[in-house]
Design an enzyme around this catalytic site. Structure first.
Site, PDB file in Angstrom:
ATOM      1  N   ARG A   1       0.906  -1.188   0.029  1.00  8.61           N
ATOM      2  CA  ARG A   1      -0.116  -0.145   0.096  1.00  8.61           C
ATOM      3  C   ARG A   1       1.005   1.209   0.058  1.00  8.61           C
ATOM      4  O   ARG A   1       1.802   1.297   0.800  1.00  8.61           O
ATOM      5  CB  ARG A   1      -0.694   0.070   1.600  1.00  8.61           C
ATOM      6  CG  ARG A   1      -2.245   0.521   1.341  1.00  8.61           C
ATOM      7  CD  ARG A   1      -3.019   0.337   2.476  1.00  8.61           C
ATOM      8  NE  ARG A   1      -2.255   0.874   3.788  1.00  8.61           N
ATOM      9  CZ  ARG A   1      -3.057   1.343   4.536  1.00  8.61           C
ATOM     10  NH1 ARG A   1      -4.418   1.300   4.573  1.00  8.61           N
ATOM     11  NH2 ARG A   1      -2.634   1.849   5.666  1.00  8.61           N
TER      12      ARG A   1
ATOM     13  N   ASP B   1       1.365  -1.975  12.371  1.00  5.22           N
ATOM     14  CA  ASP B   1       1.612  -2.448  10.993  1.00  5.22           C
ATOM     15  C   ASP B   1       2.119  -4.203  10.937  1.00  5.22           C
ATOM     16  O   ASP B   1       2.879  -4.453  11.539  1.00  5.22           O
ATOM     17  CB  ASP B   1       2.756  -1.747  10.313  1.00  5.22           C
ATOM     18  CG  ASP B   1       3.015  -2.074   8.847  1.00  5.22           C
ATOM     19  OD1 ASP B   1       3.170  -3.315   8.717  1.00  5.22           O
ATOM     20  OD2 ASP B   1       3.085  -1.179   8.070  1.00  5.22           O
TER      21      ASP B   1
ATOM     22  N   ASP C   1       5.290  -5.172   9.357  1.00  2.00           N
ATOM     23  CA  ASP C   1       6.428  -4.945   9.928  1.00  2.00           C
ATOM     24  C   ASP C   1       6.570  -5.393  11.587  1.00  2.00           C
ATOM     25  O   ASP C   1       7.730  -5.895  11.903  1.00  2.00           O
ATOM     26  CB  ASP C   1       6.396  -3.286  10.460  1.00  2.00           C
ATOM     27  CG  ASP C   1       6.747  -2.475   9.277  1.00  2.00           C
ATOM     28  OD1 ASP C   1       7.254  -2.944   8.440  1.00  2.00           O
ATOM     29  OD2 ASP C   1       6.350  -1.180   9.216  1.00  2.00           O
TER      30      ASP C   1
ATOM     31  N   THR D   1      -1.150   7.496  -1.022  1.00  2.00           N
ATOM     32  CA  THR D   1      -2.579   7.393  -1.624  1.00  2.00           C
ATOM     33  C   THR D   1      -3.200   6.272  -1.123  1.00  2.00           C
ATOM     34  O   THR D   1      -4.653   6.070  -1.328  1.00  2.00           O
ATOM     35  CB  THR D   1      -2.451   7.155  -3.115  1.00  2.00           C
ATOM     36  OG1 THR D   1      -1.638   5.790  -3.103  1.00  2.00           O
ATOM     37  CG2 THR D   1      -1.406   7.963  -4.040  1.00  2.00           C
TER      38      THR D   1
END
Ligand SMILES: O=P(O)(O)OC[C@H]1O[C@H](OP(=O)(O)OP(=O)(O)O)[C@H](O)[C@@H]1O
Ligand SMILES: O=c1cc[nH]c(=O)[nH]1
Ligand SMILES: [Mg+2]
Length: 210
Positions: free
Chosen positions: A105, A201, A204, A109
């Site tokens: 991603r 995340d 991560d 945006t």
């Protein structure tokens, strides 16, 4: 048709999700819990697979026993974070062919870019369970299901750990035929497109790249 949406009512699932959410959970613990949640969500997402009755012999005698009517569905992991769920999913479906869809991603945006498409040949015959921990804006999951449909699959399911209402609505509009199994439906997205409260995340945290 509206996408069936199911949150399994299971104390172990909730406890493991809490472990994933905690800020202080380290990479090893996070990865293990994600795999365990992957096993639970896979079992739940596939609980209605068609069955047939078959004649078997136990060590004590004959019986009629249930078996799957068709080969196990393919598993499709959305990279990277879906690999964490895949680890547990393969404990449940060790013989299932595995597909990989690399999607990342854009942080501004929030649109996904595809960098890997590697799908099993018998996807059309077997169908697929697509795995990604996070359904945030829904862009990645929508694109992944689009690819799986393009490859010829019609019987498709999606499993995630945490969904945002915004992502679920977008997913339902794009793929009303694809049932979703989730660990939780959270409050909202923040201004950076992260699920609140979420778990941060997932990629991560799973791979130690924070
Ligand atoms: O619903 P969306 O708004 O598309 O967001 C969800 C996606 O974001 C994360 O992946 P990311 O792009 O961070 O890639 P990574 O797994 O490699 O970290 C997550 O694993 C989903 O794939
Ligand atoms: O909260 C979020 C949103 C997208 N991707 C993640 O890994 N976490
Ligand atoms: Mg990520």
């Amino acid at each position: 048709m509206s996408t069936p949406f199911h949150i399994p009512d299971h104390a172990l699932l909730r406890a493991k999700l809490t472990r994933l959410r905690r800020r202080e959970t380290d990479t090893v613990t996070f990865r293990r819990a994600l795999a365990e949640v992957g096993a639970i969500l896979t079992s739940e997402a596939l609980r209605d697979l068609d069955e047939v009755e078959t004649g078997i012999e136990t060590p004590v005698g004959p019986m009629r026993a249930p078996a799957l009517a068709a080969p196990e569905p393919c598993l499709v992991a959305i990279l990277r974070a879906g690999l964490g769920l895949l680890e547990g999913a393969r404990m449940v479906l060790p013989e299932a062919p595995v597909g990989h869809l690399g999607l990342v991603r854009d942080e501004h945006t929030l649109r996904p870019t595809e960098y890997v498409v590697r799908l099993p040949r018998d996807l059309p015959a077997r169908g697929a369970l697509v795995l990604d921990p996070m359904l945030a804006t829904g862009g990645s999951a929508i694109q992944a299901i689009h690819r799986v449909k393009q490859a010829g699959a019609t019987l498709i399911r999606f499993a995630c750990v945490v969904a945002a209402p915004e992502g679920l609505a977008a997913f339902r509009a794009a793929h009303p035929d694809v049932p979703v199994t989730a660990g939780a439906l959270d409050e909202r997205l923040n201004e950076k497109g992260y699920i609140v409260p979420g778990l941060g995340d997932a990629g991560d945290r799973c791979f130690g790249t924070e």
